[in-house]
Motif scaffolding. Structure first.
Motif, PDB file in Angstrom:
ATOM      1  N   VAL A 111      91.459 -55.947 135.054  1.00  0.00           N
ATOM      2  CA  VAL A 111      90.871 -55.015 135.934  1.00  0.00           C
ATOM      3  C   VAL A 111      90.883 -53.547 135.099  1.00  0.00           C
ATOM      4  CG1 VAL A 111      91.548 -53.563 137.917  1.00  0.00           C
ATOM      5  CG2 VAL A 111      92.112 -55.846 138.117  1.00  0.00           C
ATOM      6  N   LYS A 112      91.665 -53.453 134.288  1.00  0.00           N
ATOM      7  CA  LYS A 112      91.386 -52.310 133.657  1.00  0.00           C
ATOM      8  C   LYS A 112      90.592 -52.215 132.711  1.00  0.00           C
ATOM      9  CE  LYS A 112      96.607 -50.513 133.521  1.00  0.00           C
ATOM     10  NZ  LYS A 112      97.718 -50.478 132.688  1.00  0.00           N
TER      11      LYS A 112
ATOM     12  N   ASP B 114      99.723 -62.659 136.397  1.00  0.00           N
ATOM     13  CA  ASP B 114      99.639 -61.178 137.130  1.00  0.00           C
ATOM     14  C   ASP B 114      99.338 -60.323 136.139  1.00  0.00           C
ATOM     15  OD1 ASP B 114      99.808 -62.373 139.601  1.00  0.00           O
ATOM     16  OD2 ASP B 114     101.892 -62.394 139.526  1.00  0.00           O
ATOM     17  N   LYS B 115      99.991 -60.260 134.717  1.00  0.00           N
ATOM     18  CA  LYS B 115      99.850 -59.362 133.828  1.00  0.00           C
ATOM     19  C   LYS B 115      98.408 -59.228 133.175  1.00  0.00           C
ATOM     20  CE  LYS B 115     104.619 -58.568 132.469  1.00  0.00           C
ATOM     21  NZ  LYS B 115     105.609 -58.668 131.130  1.00  0.00           N
ATOM     22  N   SER B 116      97.894 -60.556 133.018  1.00  0.00           N
ATOM     23  CA  SER B 116      96.606 -60.896 132.550  1.00  0.00           C
ATOM     24  C   SER B 116      95.522 -59.785 133.515  1.00  0.00           C
ATOM     25  CB  SER B 116      96.192 -62.064 132.380  1.00  0.00           C
ATOM     26  OG  SER B 116      96.044 -62.875 133.748  1.00  0.00           O
ATOM     27  N   LYS B 117      95.596 -60.291 134.589  1.00  0.00           N
ATOM     28  CA  LYS B 117      94.824 -59.656 135.809  1.00  0.00           C
ATOM     29  C   LYS B 117      94.863 -57.961 135.750  1.00  0.00           C
ATOM     30  CE  LYS B 117      96.384 -61.855 139.622  1.00  0.00           C
ATOM     31  NZ  LYS B 117      96.688 -61.960 140.890  1.00  0.00           N
ATOM     32  N   GLU B 118      96.027 -57.468 135.671  1.00  0.00           N
ATOM     33  CA  GLU B 118      96.105 -56.149 135.550  1.00  0.00           C
ATOM     34  C   GLU B 118      95.490 -55.636 134.370  1.00  0.00           C
ATOM     35  OE1 GLU B 118      99.711 -52.945 133.937  1.00  0.00           O
ATOM     36  OE2 GLU B 118     100.365 -55.084 134.975  1.00  0.00           O
ATOM     37  N   TYR B 119      95.336 -56.251 133.380  1.00  0.00           N
ATOM     38  CA  TYR B 119      94.582 -55.775 132.183  1.00  0.00           C
ATOM     39  C   TYR B 119      93.176 -56.148 132.401  1.00  0.00           C
ATOM     40  CZ  TYR B 119      98.858 -53.874 129.815  1.00  0.00           C
ATOM     41  OH  TYR B 119     100.114 -53.322 129.673  1.00  0.00           O
TER      42      TYR B 119
ATOM     43  N   ALA C 291      94.685 -58.708 128.011  1.00  0.00           N
ATOM     44  CA  ALA C 291      94.614 -59.744 129.191  1.00  0.00           C
ATOM     45  C   ALA C 291      94.609 -61.046 128.495  1.00  0.00           C
ATOM     46  CB  ALA C 291      93.163 -59.307 129.708  1.00  0.00           C
TER      47      ALA C 291
ATOM     48  N   ALA D  26      92.592 -53.030 126.232  1.00  0.00           N
ATOM     49  CA  ALA D  26      92.891 -53.766 127.531  1.00  0.00           C
ATOM     50  C   ALA D  26      92.663 -55.207 127.778  1.00  0.00           C
ATOM     51  CB  ALA D  26      92.474 -53.240 128.867  1.00  0.00           C
TER      52      ALA D  26
ATOM     53  N   GLU E  91      87.331 -51.680 134.531  1.00  0.00           N
ATOM     54  CA  GLU E  91      87.061 -50.148 134.714  1.00  0.00           C
ATOM     55  C   GLU E  91      86.312 -49.560 133.597  1.00  0.00           C
ATOM     56  OE1 GLU E  91      91.040 -48.990 136.159  1.00  0.00           O
ATOM     57  OE2 GLU E  91      90.794 -50.003 138.071  1.00  0.00           O
TER      58      GLU E  91
END
Length: 445
Positions: A305-306, A298-303, A288, A284, A309
Motif C-alpha cells: 500500500v505504501k 499482513d506486513k507485505s500488504k502494509e508495504y 513487501a 517499500a 501511494e
C-alpha cells in the motif's frame, strides 16, 4: 611587370596544388598505383573463390604498400587470416589478424559507422574465439571488448556483449577477476538490453535484442556467481562496511531480487536499510517482497500500500496492485481483491491476469453467495465471463483461461434446476452482492 608577377604567382599556386594532389594519390595507392590496383583486383577474386592461400601474395602487397587504399583491404584481410588459420592452425595467422585490426583502426578508425570502438569489439571477439584456452589472451580480449562497449554504448554489438560476458565467466572461473565484476557486467548488459528494447520499433530487431539478453543471462548463471549463498558471501561484508552507500545497496537488492533471494538475512538487512535511507516506492516494494517470501502477508500488504501511494510509474503500479490483489484473494478478501485487480487492469492495457484473478475470486465466493444451489452455481457464469475476457484480451493468458473455462463450465446450473426457477438458456441473469454483474444463463443437461 604586374602581369608577369601574377602569372608567376598562379603557376606557383597551381604547381603546389598539383604536388599536394600527387602526394595524396601516392599515399592512397602507394608508389606504384597500377601495381596496387592490379594486386587488389587479383587477390579480391581469389577471396571470392575462397582461395585464401593464393590471395595472400596480392593482399600482402596492397596491405604493406598502400595501407590507406581501401577499407576492404582489412575486411578481406580478416577473411584471409581466419581462412588460413582454420586450414593450418598456425598461430602466426592470428597474430597477423590482430595487426590487420590495428591497421584498420589506424587508417579507417574514424569511419562513421565502423569506428574504432566497433573494430575493437571485433578484434577482441576474434582473439577470444581463437585463443579461449589461453588465459592471458582471454584477459587481453576481455579488456578490448570492455573498451569497445564503453566506446559504443547502446550501439555495441550483441555479439560483442555476449563474448564479453563469456570471457568474464572464463576469467572468474580461473580466479582472474572477482565475482562482483561479473555481476557488474551482467547488470550493465541487462540495462543496455532494456534501453535498446525500449528504443527499438522493428519487431525483428527487438527479437534479436531479446535473444542476446537471454544469452547473457544463460552465460551469467553458468558462471557460478548467481546463487543466493554466493551473493550473500560476496556482499554481506561489503554492505556492513558501507551501509550508507545507496549505489551499493541498490546493486545488492537488484541481484537478490533477480535471484529471488528475498528470504535471506542479507536481503532483510539491506531492504530495511534502504527504507531508512530513502523511503521511496522501490524501498517499500522490496520490504513487501521480503514479507511475501516469509508469508507474513499482513506486513507485505502494509508495504505494498505504501509503495502504491509513492509510485508514479503506471506499469509498476499495475504490478503492485496485482500483487496486493493476489494476497487479498489468498486471504479470502474477495471484494478488495477485485478492486485492486481492476486498478491493475486500468494501469496496464490488454492485460489478462487481473481478469483471471477476478474470475477466481468469483468462483471462490460462490459457496457464500445466495441461498439456493442455483444461485451459488450462477456465480460460475460471471466467473467464466471473466476468464473469457482475459482470453480475448491477452494471448499470454489464453491457455490458463481455457483450462479455467473448461473446469468451471462443468458447474453451471442444470436445465432441470433452472426450469423450477423460471430460467431458460440465454436469459439475462444478475449476480448481486459485491460482484454486481449481469450475465447470460448457460445450462447443462
Amino acid at each position: 611587370m604586374k602581369t608577369r608577377l601574377l602569372i608567376v604567382t598562379m603557376v606557383l599556386l597551381f604547381s603546389g596544388l598539383f604536388k599536394a594532389e600527387a602526394q595524396t594519390l601516392e599515399s592512397k595507392y602507394g608508389l606504384d598505383s597500377a601495381k596496387t590496383i592490379l594486386n587488389a583486383s587479383l587477390y579480391i577474386e581469389m577471396v571470392k573463390q575462397g582461395n585464401y592461400k593464393e590471395a595472400l601474395t596480392g593482399w600482402r602487397y596492397v596491405y604493406k604498400n598502400a595501407p590507406a587504399y581501401q577499407k576492404s583491404t582489412y575486411i578481406n584481410g580478416v577473411k584471409i587470416m581466419e581462412g588460413l588459420y582454420r586450414a593450418t592452425k598456425n598461430d602466426k595467422y592470428i597474430d597477423t589478424l590482430m595487426m590487420v585490426y590495428d591497421n584498420r583502426i589506424k587508417y579507417f578508425g574514424k569511419d562513421r559507422k565502423y569506428s574504432t570502438g566497433w573494430i575493437l569489439g571485433r578484434k577482441g571477439g576474434d582473439l577470444f574465439q581463437y585463443r579461449e584456452k589461453d588465459i592471458p589472451s582471454v584477459k587481453e580480449a576481455y579488456a578490448m571488448m570492455k573498451k569497445s562497449i564503453e566506446m559504443q554504448g547502446l550501439n555495441a554489438e550483441a555479439k560483442v556483449i555476449a563474448n564479453t560476458m563469456e570471457a568474464s565467466k572464463v576469467l572468474v572461473q580461473n580466479n582472474q577477476i572477482e565475482a562482483e565484476e561479473v555481476i557488474d557486467n551482467y547488470l550493465l548488459f541487462m540495462d543496455m538490453a532494456k534501453k535498446q528494447m525500449d528504443a527499438e520499433t522493428d519487431p525483428a530487431k527487438k527479437d534479436n535484442i531479446n535473444n542476446a539478453r537471454l544469452n547473457v543471462e544463460q552465460i551469467f548463471f553458468a558462471a557460478g556467481v548467481a546463487d543466493c549463498e554466493t551473493l550473500s558471501n560476496i556482499f554481506t561484508s561489503k554492505f556492513h562496511a558501507n551501509n550508507n552507500d545507496l549505489v551499493l545497496i541498490n546493486k545488492i537488492l537488484r541481484m537478490l531480487n533477480r535471484q529471488e533471494c528475498e528470504d535471506g538475512a542479507l536481503y532483510a538487512e539491506v531492504a530495511e536499510r534502504k527504507y531508512e535511507l530513502d523511503p521511496n516506492a522501490d524501498a517499500a516494494h522490496n520490504l513487501a517482497k521480503m514479507f511475501i517470501k516469509k508469508k507474513e502477508f499482513d506486513k507485505s500488504k502494509e508495504y505494498l500500500v505504501k509503495s502504491i501511494e509513492l509510485e508514479t510509474d503506471a506499469d509498476i503500479k499495475a504490478d503492485l496492485h496485482f500483487k496486493l490483489a493476489t494476497i487479498l484473494l489468498m486471504q479470502g478478501k474477495y471484494s478488495d481483491a477485485k478492486s485492486n485487480a481492476l486498478k491493475a487492469a486500468k494501469y496496464r492495457a490488454n492485460w489478462g491476469q487481473p481478469y483471471l484473478l477476478i474470475g477466481k475470486a468469483y468462483a471462490a465466493y460462490s459457496k457464500n453467495y445466495g441461498s439456493s444451489p442455483l444461485e451459488k452455481q450462477a456465480v460460475y457464469w460471471v466467473a467464466v465471463d471473466k476468464f473469457a475476457k482475459a482470453k480475448a484480451l491477452d494471448p499470454d493468458c489464453s491457455e490458463e483461461a481455457r483450462e479455467l473455462i473448461t473446469t468451471y463450465s462443468k458447474y453451471f446450473p442444470r436445465k432441470e434446476e433452472a426450469f423450477f426457477e423460471g430460467i431458460k438458456e440465454g436469459d439475462t441473469y444478475k449476480v448481486g452482492d459485491w460482484i454486481n454483474e449481469s450475465t447470460k444463463a448457460r445450462l447443462t443437461e
